[in-house]
Motif scaffolding. Structure first.
Motif, PDB file in Angstrom:
ATOM      1  N   VAL B 255      -7.458  45.636  -1.367  1.00 26.62           N
ATOM      2  CA  VAL B 255      -6.289  45.267  -0.564  1.00 26.62           C
ATOM      3  C   VAL B 255      -6.433  45.822   0.859  1.00 26.62           C
ATOM      4  CG1 VAL B 255      -3.804  45.559  -0.266  1.00 26.62           C
ATOM      5  CG2 VAL B 255      -4.742  45.077  -2.531  1.00 26.62           C
ATOM      6  N   LEU B 256      -6.844  47.072   0.961  1.00 19.46           N
ATOM      7  CA  LEU B 256      -6.999  47.669   2.294  1.00 19.46           C
ATOM      8  C   LEU B 256      -8.045  46.907   3.108  1.00 19.46           C
ATOM      9  CD1 LEU B 256      -6.831  51.489   1.441  1.00 19.46           C
ATOM     10  CD2 LEU B 256      -5.047  50.051   2.470  1.00 19.46           C
ATOM     11  N   LEU B 257      -9.128  46.536   2.439  1.00 19.21           N
ATOM     12  CA  LEU B 257     -10.180  45.800   3.148  1.00 19.21           C
ATOM     13  C   LEU B 257      -9.679  44.434   3.604  1.00 19.21           C
ATOM     14  CD1 LEU B 257     -13.311  46.786   1.027  1.00 19.21           C
ATOM     15  CD2 LEU B 257     -12.774  47.468   3.382  1.00 19.21           C
ATOM     16  N   VAL B 258      -8.826  43.817   2.791  1.00 19.47           N
ATOM     17  CA  VAL B 258      -8.269  42.524   3.189  1.00 19.47           C
ATOM     18  C   VAL B 258      -7.401  42.685   4.437  1.00 19.47           C
ATOM     19  CG1 VAL B 258      -6.582  40.746   2.548  1.00 19.47           C
ATOM     20  CG2 VAL B 258      -8.400  41.387   0.951  1.00 19.47           C
ATOM     21  N   PHE B 259      -6.604  43.755   4.481  1.00 21.16           N
ATOM     22  CA  PHE B 259      -5.791  43.991   5.683  1.00 21.16           C
ATOM     23  C   PHE B 259      -6.678  44.158   6.911  1.00 21.16           C
ATOM     24  CE2 PHE B 259      -2.081  44.556   3.044  1.00 21.16           C
ATOM     25  CZ  PHE B 259      -1.046  44.204   3.905  1.00 21.16           C
ATOM     26  N   VAL B 260      -7.764  44.890   6.746  1.00 20.21           N
ATOM     27  CA  VAL B 260      -8.669  45.082   7.877  1.00 20.21           C
ATOM     28  C   VAL B 260      -9.313  43.747   8.270  1.00 20.21           C
ATOM     29  CG1 VAL B 260     -10.804  46.194   8.650  1.00 20.21           C
ATOM     30  CG2 VAL B 260      -9.107  47.505   7.389  1.00 20.21           C
ATOM     31  N   GLY B 261      -9.790  43.011   7.269  1.00 19.63           N
ATOM     32  CA  GLY B 261     -10.514  41.753   7.542  1.00 19.63           C
ATOM     33  C   GLY B 261      -9.618  40.698   8.156  1.00 19.63           C
ATOM     34  N   ALA B 262      -8.481  40.452   7.504  1.00 25.66           N
ATOM     35  CA  ALA B 262      -7.569  39.433   8.030  1.00 25.66           C
ATOM     36  C   ALA B 262      -7.012  39.894   9.369  1.00 25.66           C
ATOM     37  CB  ALA B 262      -6.436  39.181   7.040  1.00 25.66           C
ATOM     38  N   GLY B 263      -6.746  41.196   9.474  1.00 27.60           N
ATOM     39  CA  GLY B 263      -6.255  41.752  10.735  1.00 27.60           C
ATOM     40  C   GLY B 263      -7.259  41.518  11.849  1.00 27.60           C
ATOM     41  N   TRP B 264      -8.523  41.644  11.536  1.00 30.31           N
ATOM     42  CA  TRP B 264      -9.563  41.441  12.547  1.00 30.31           C
ATOM     43  C   TRP B 264      -9.504  40.015  13.116  1.00 30.31           C
ATOM     44  CZ3 TRP B 264     -12.739  43.423  15.914  1.00 30.31           C
ATOM     45  CH2 TRP B 264     -13.752  42.610  16.436  1.00 30.31           C
ATOM     46  N   VAL B 265      -9.381  39.041  12.225  1.00 34.60           N
ATOM     47  CA  VAL B 265      -9.337  37.645  12.671  1.00 34.60           C
ATOM     48  C   VAL B 265      -8.122  37.423  13.573  1.00 34.60           C
ATOM     49  CG1 VAL B 265      -9.086  35.250  11.895  1.00 34.60           C
ATOM     50  CG2 VAL B 265     -10.545  36.844  10.618  1.00 34.60           C
ATOM     51  N   TYR B 266      -6.973  37.925  13.102  1.00 32.01           N
ATOM     52  CA  TYR B 266      -5.716  37.776  13.836  1.00 32.01           C
ATOM     53  C   TYR B 266      -5.808  38.462  15.200  1.00 32.01           C
ATOM     54  CZ  TYR B 266      -0.814  39.140  14.836  1.00 32.01           C
ATOM     55  OH  TYR B 266       0.400  39.403  15.421  1.00 32.01           O
ATOM     56  N   THR B 267      -6.389  39.649  15.207  1.00 31.81           N
ATOM     57  CA  THR B 267      -6.429  40.450  16.427  1.00 31.81           C
ATOM     58  C   THR B 267      -7.435  39.904  17.436  1.00 31.81           C
ATOM     59  OG1 THR B 267      -5.658  42.415  15.316  1.00 31.81           O
ATOM     60  CG2 THR B 267      -6.938  42.765  17.302  1.00 31.81           C
ATOM     61  N   LEU B 268      -8.600  39.513  16.954  1.00 34.17           N
ATOM     62  CA  LEU B 268      -9.595  38.975  17.882  1.00 34.17           C
ATOM     63  C   LEU B 268      -9.035  37.733  18.570  1.00 34.17           C
ATOM     64  CD1 LEU B 268     -12.382  39.225  19.098  1.00 34.17           C
ATOM     65  CD2 LEU B 268     -13.275  37.824  17.238  1.00 34.17           C
ATOM     66  N   ARG B 269      -8.298  36.939  17.800  1.00 37.07           N
ATOM     67  CA  ARG B 269      -7.689  35.740  18.367  1.00 37.07           C
ATOM     68  C   ARG B 269      -6.653  36.112  19.436  1.00 37.07           C
ATOM     69  NH1 ARG B 269      -6.073  31.768  13.762  1.00 37.07           N
ATOM     70  NH2 ARG B 269      -8.300  31.803  13.343  1.00 37.07           N
ATOM     71  N   GLY B 270      -5.813  37.090  19.113  1.00 34.31           N
ATOM     72  CA  GLY B 270      -4.792  37.539  20.075  1.00 34.31           C
ATOM     73  C   GLY B 270      -5.421  38.097  21.346  1.00 34.31           C
ATOM     74  N   TYR B 271      -6.458  38.884  21.173  1.00 32.35           N
ATOM     75  CA  TYR B 271      -7.136  39.467  22.331  1.00 32.35           C
ATOM     76  C   TYR B 271      -7.755  38.382  23.199  1.00 32.35           C
ATOM     77  CZ  TYR B 271      -6.873  44.509  21.766  1.00 32.35           C
ATOM     78  OH  TYR B 271      -6.432  45.812  21.746  1.00 32.35           O
ATOM     79  N   THR B 272      -8.422  37.458  22.553  1.00 37.28           N
ATOM     80  CA  THR B 272      -9.097  36.411  23.317  1.00 37.28           C
ATOM     81  C   THR B 272      -8.075  35.605  24.099  1.00 37.28           C
ATOM     82  OG1 THR B 272     -10.743  36.331  21.585  1.00 37.28           O
ATOM     83  CG2 THR B 272     -10.715  34.497  23.124  1.00 37.28           C
ATOM     84  N   LYS B 273      -6.960  35.289  23.448  1.00 40.19           N
ATOM     85  CA  LYS B 273      -5.946  34.492  24.113  1.00 40.19           C
ATOM     86  C   LYS B 273      -5.360  35.248  25.313  1.00 40.19           C
ATOM     87  CE  LYS B 273      -2.385  31.211  23.076  1.00 40.19           C
ATOM     88  NZ  LYS B 273      -1.096  31.747  23.564  1.00 40.19           N
ATOM     89  N   ALA B 274      -5.145  36.540  25.141  1.00 41.98           N
ATOM     90  CA  ALA B 274      -4.517  37.309  26.223  1.00 41.98           C
ATOM     91  C   ALA B 274      -5.492  37.618  27.358  1.00 41.98           C
ATOM     92  CB  ALA B 274      -3.937  38.603  25.658  1.00 41.98           C
ATOM     93  N   LEU B 275      -6.757  37.748  27.037  1.00 42.80           N
ATOM     94  CA  LEU B 275      -7.699  38.233  28.052  1.00 42.80           C
ATOM     95  C   LEU B 275      -8.559  37.139  28.672  1.00 42.80           C
ATOM     96  CD1 LEU B 275      -8.814  41.481  26.212  1.00 42.80           C
ATOM     97  CD2 LEU B 275      -7.371  41.329  28.251  1.00 42.80           C
ATOM     98  N   VAL B 276      -8.871  36.109  27.914  1.00 47.25           N
ATOM     99  CA  VAL B 276      -9.697  35.026  28.438  1.00 47.25           C
ATOM    100  C   VAL B 276      -8.765  33.879  28.780  1.00 47.25           C
ATOM    101  CG1 VAL B 276     -11.632  33.497  27.972  1.00 47.25           C
ATOM    102  CG2 VAL B 276     -11.590  35.778  26.992  1.00 47.25           C
ATOM    103  N   ARG B 277      -8.303  33.853  30.040  1.00 49.36           N
ATOM    104  CA  ARG B 277      -7.290  32.880  30.377  1.00 49.36           C
ATOM    105  C   ARG B 277      -7.622  32.168  31.677  1.00 49.36           C
ATOM    106  NH1 ARG B 277      -5.566  38.059  31.681  1.00 49.36           N
ATOM    107  NH2 ARG B 277      -5.164  38.166  33.888  1.00 49.36           N
TER     108      ARG B 277
END
Ligand SMILES: Nc1ncnc2c1ncn2[C@@H]1O[C@H](COP(=O)(O)OP(=O)(O)OP(=O)(O)O)[C@@H](O)[C@H]1O
Ligand SMILES: [Mg+2]
Lengths: 339, 277
Positions: B255-277
């Motif tokens: 479960v913890l690994l899933v939070f990290v893994g899914a969180g990574w996808v969600y976060t990388l997307r958020g970062y890219t959207k906010a920073l590469v504009r």
């Protein structure tokens, strides 16, 4: 290990060894074939909104090139695309002949960027800001320290090296940002409004520093909405408005093409500009009516002033001055650069 | 080869430059955060000692004496042994929160450090991984300090408690990774207020930290199962007790690994959207 990079090292060092040891202006631009910056029909859109609307630009190595335009013209949007951080929405863009879409890191490794808003770490010291930044480019600790010392000298910040950034003046922070952008010995330096918000003295100090860089062979691309800055720093510039280029040339060319040699500025009591404006018909080349004054474009300003007096015009004040890029801009867009 | 003394020389010379290895890129980001940390470490270290100490004294010893006296501990362990591993996991959550909310926002909005980094050869992934590695290092230090302090008070039954260190790091990352993404998307303070009041505080209370989840009303128990904190607490407890029931532990780990893994996808997307504009 790094078998591929090593091939590059050999080549680079071969021509790098020819660079003179003069610092921080020790470098000459690498012999690059073709323009350093090339844009064809370059566009940037944000959703429905078009910020950059198909511009063509070509900058050669060693040139100093400017984007002059009012707020919202699309200058920063253009700079961010050239800086290989903002994806191109349309058209073609090449920096050092490389495509930012596929070679972003390789381009950025050779660029210096001074963004419109300083993004220094205020809590770190002046020199720490430089050291840290050098590491991002893969410079060793020793290289970074050596380079930082040179750059602090260059930016006249040596005696503040160990101080926190936060209390520094705006001009000092700006110089530090520019020093930081030079940490990797860039071939192309992008300066987005380098002196906006600085007092006249700080601006002159900065201009002097930028002038030295230019002389050392660094290619400069500058945005500004100050015509005096463009006149001081740019060999060639484009005037931008609403995402488009409306004119291109050297400052002198542009003035010759779009303005007259001199301008007569006349100020009157608030509301009655219409009468004198009508009375001036036929004097000089062209008349521009601004909310607070009349601008009369003429080859000989004094002659125009005598002619105006002869017609019985009595302004509150009259000033004859040389024509500037501001006049070019006014002529092209009907607006002033700085409101 | 050339006579160049260091492989970096080409990076100062004009013309094409040798690219940076992934490790160098992320390492340079970590170096920045280490510098940032260096100027606050004194206050931070004191906090790292004090807050667990206060928890130990109040919950472990104070409340513990009461619980042990009235009900003879929890599940056959003293209350101190029951609660200490849970505090380890909870502290990891708090450290993660401290590093991933207002901090992250400031790198986007106030000092714009991320923008500064991305104007160099670094990529969004480099910046993000570098920053998360720093958080992991932080979690490690904080947890080790806590374990050392708790050991002085006899907080553990078994040396296997050392396994609680990686568990705490993973628990912290299960929060930090997705919350980085949350922070990259949030504008005002409302987002953080909701996060702290409606998510984190209830988690503290309902994740089996201070009492077993089995004491919760039946309807609330599934809530605990869905939170990374409960899994972190259980895993941490298993480590501290030296328990060997493999399957539940693997489940918590997953479960913890899933939070990290899914969180990574969600976060990388958020970062890219906010920073590469
Ligand atoms: N990330 C963004 N999202 C939406 N619109 C944007 C974004 N960045 C810029 N714009 C819009 O694009 C237009 C051009 O902005 P840009 O910053 O390029 O202008 P500028 O010439 O640099 O102006 P200034 O002199 O004020 O810096 C503006 O209308 C701005 O609001
Ligand atoms: Mg701008």
């Amino acid at each position: 290990m790094r078998s591929l990079p090593f091939g590059t090292v050999v080549r680079v060092t071969a021509n790098g060894s020819a660079t003179p040891a003069e610092r921080p202006t020790r470098r000459r631009p690498a012999p690059t074939s073709g323009p350093i910056l090339l844009a064809r029909g370059l566009r940037k859109t944000f959703g429905e909104f078009t910020a950059v609307d198909g511009i063509d630009v070509e900058v050669q190595a060693g040139e100093s090139f400017g984007f002059l335009g009012p707020n919202g013209a699309g200058k920063s949007s253009t700079m961010r695309m050239v800086g290989a951080v903002s994806p191109v929405s349309g058209g073609e863009l090449r920096i050092f002949g490389l495509d930012p879409a596929s070679d972003g890191p390789a381009i950025r490794a050779r660029l210096g960027v001074c963004p419109q808003t300083d993004n220094l770490d205020d809590e770190l010291t002046v020199e720490e800001n430089l050291w840290i930044y050098g590491r991002y480019f893969g410079l060793s600790r020793a290289q970074v320290r050596e380079r930082a010392a040179e750059l602090l000298e260059f930016a006249q910040l040596t005696d503040r090296a160990g101080d926190k950034v936060e209390p520094l003046s705006g001009g000092m922070k700006r110089r530090l940002t520019i020093a930081r952008s030079l940490i990797n010995n860039p071939e192309l330096l992008l300066l987005d409004e380098p002196t906006t918000g600085l007092d006249p003295q700080a601006r002159h100090v900065l201009w002097d520093r930028l002038f030295r860089l230019k002389r050392s062979g660094v290619t400069l691309v500058i945005t500004t909405h100050y015509m005096d800055e463009a006149e001081q720093l740019c060999d060639r510039l484009v005037v931008m408005d609403h995402g488009r280029i409306v004119a291109e040339g050297s400052p002198r060319d542009l003035i010759a093409r779009y303005s007259t040699r001199e301008v007569l500025e006349l100020r009157f009591d608030a509301d009655d500009q219409a009468a004198p404006a009508a009375a001036l018909a036929g004097v000089g080349e062209r008349l521009e009516v601004l909310p607070d004054r009349l601008l009369l474009y003429a080859h000989d300003g004094d002659a125009a002033l005598s002619a105006a007096s002869a017609r019985g015009i009595r302004p509150l004040s009259a000033l004859v001055r040389r024509s500037t890029l501001e006049d070019v801009f006014l002529h092209l867009t009907g607006r002033t650069l700085v409101d | 080869m050339t006579s160049t003394s260091t492989p970096y020389a080409g990076r100062e010379a004009p013309g094409p430059r040798p690219p940076l290895a992934r490790g160098e890129r992320m390492g340079s980001v970590v170096a920045y955060f280490v510098d940032v940390y260096r100027r606050v470490w004194r206050g931070s270290i004191i906090g790292r000692f004090l807050s667990p100490l206060m928890f130990l004294l109040s919950m472990g010893l104070g409340l513990g004496t009461l619980v042990d006296r009235s009900s003879g501990g929890v599940d056959g362990h003293t209350y101190l042994h029951f609660v200490v591993p849970a505090i380890i996991a909870t502290q990891a959550m708090w450290v993660a929160l401290g590093e991933s909310t207002y901090q992250v926002r400031s790198y986007f909005k106030y000092n714009r450090m991320y923008d500064a980094m991305l104007a160099t050869p670094l990529s969004v992934t480099d910046v993000l991984v570098g920053h998360l590695l720093t958080v992991a290092a932080h979690l490690t230090v904080a947890t080790v300090v806590f374990v050392a302090v708790a050991a002085l008070f006899g907080g553990f039954a078994s040396w296997t408690v050392l396994l609680a260190v990686p568990v705490a790091v993973l628990t912290g990352l299960a929060f930090a990774v997705p919350i980085f993404g949350f922070s990259s998307r949030s504008d005002g303070d409302d987002g953080f207020n909701i996060l702290f009041r409606l998510v984190i505080t209830p988690l503290m209370l309902f994740s089996g930290t201070f009492f077993p989840v089995s004491q919760l009303p039946l309807v609330l128990q599934p809530v605990a199962w869905a939170t990374p904190l409960w899994h972190g607490v259980e895993l941490s407890r298993a480590a501290a007790y030296g328990r060997t029931d493999l399957w539940p532990c693997l489940g918590h780990l997953a479960v913890l690994l899933v939070f990290v893994g899914a969180g990574w996808v969600y976060t990388l997307r958020g970062y890219t959207k906010a920073l590469v504009r």
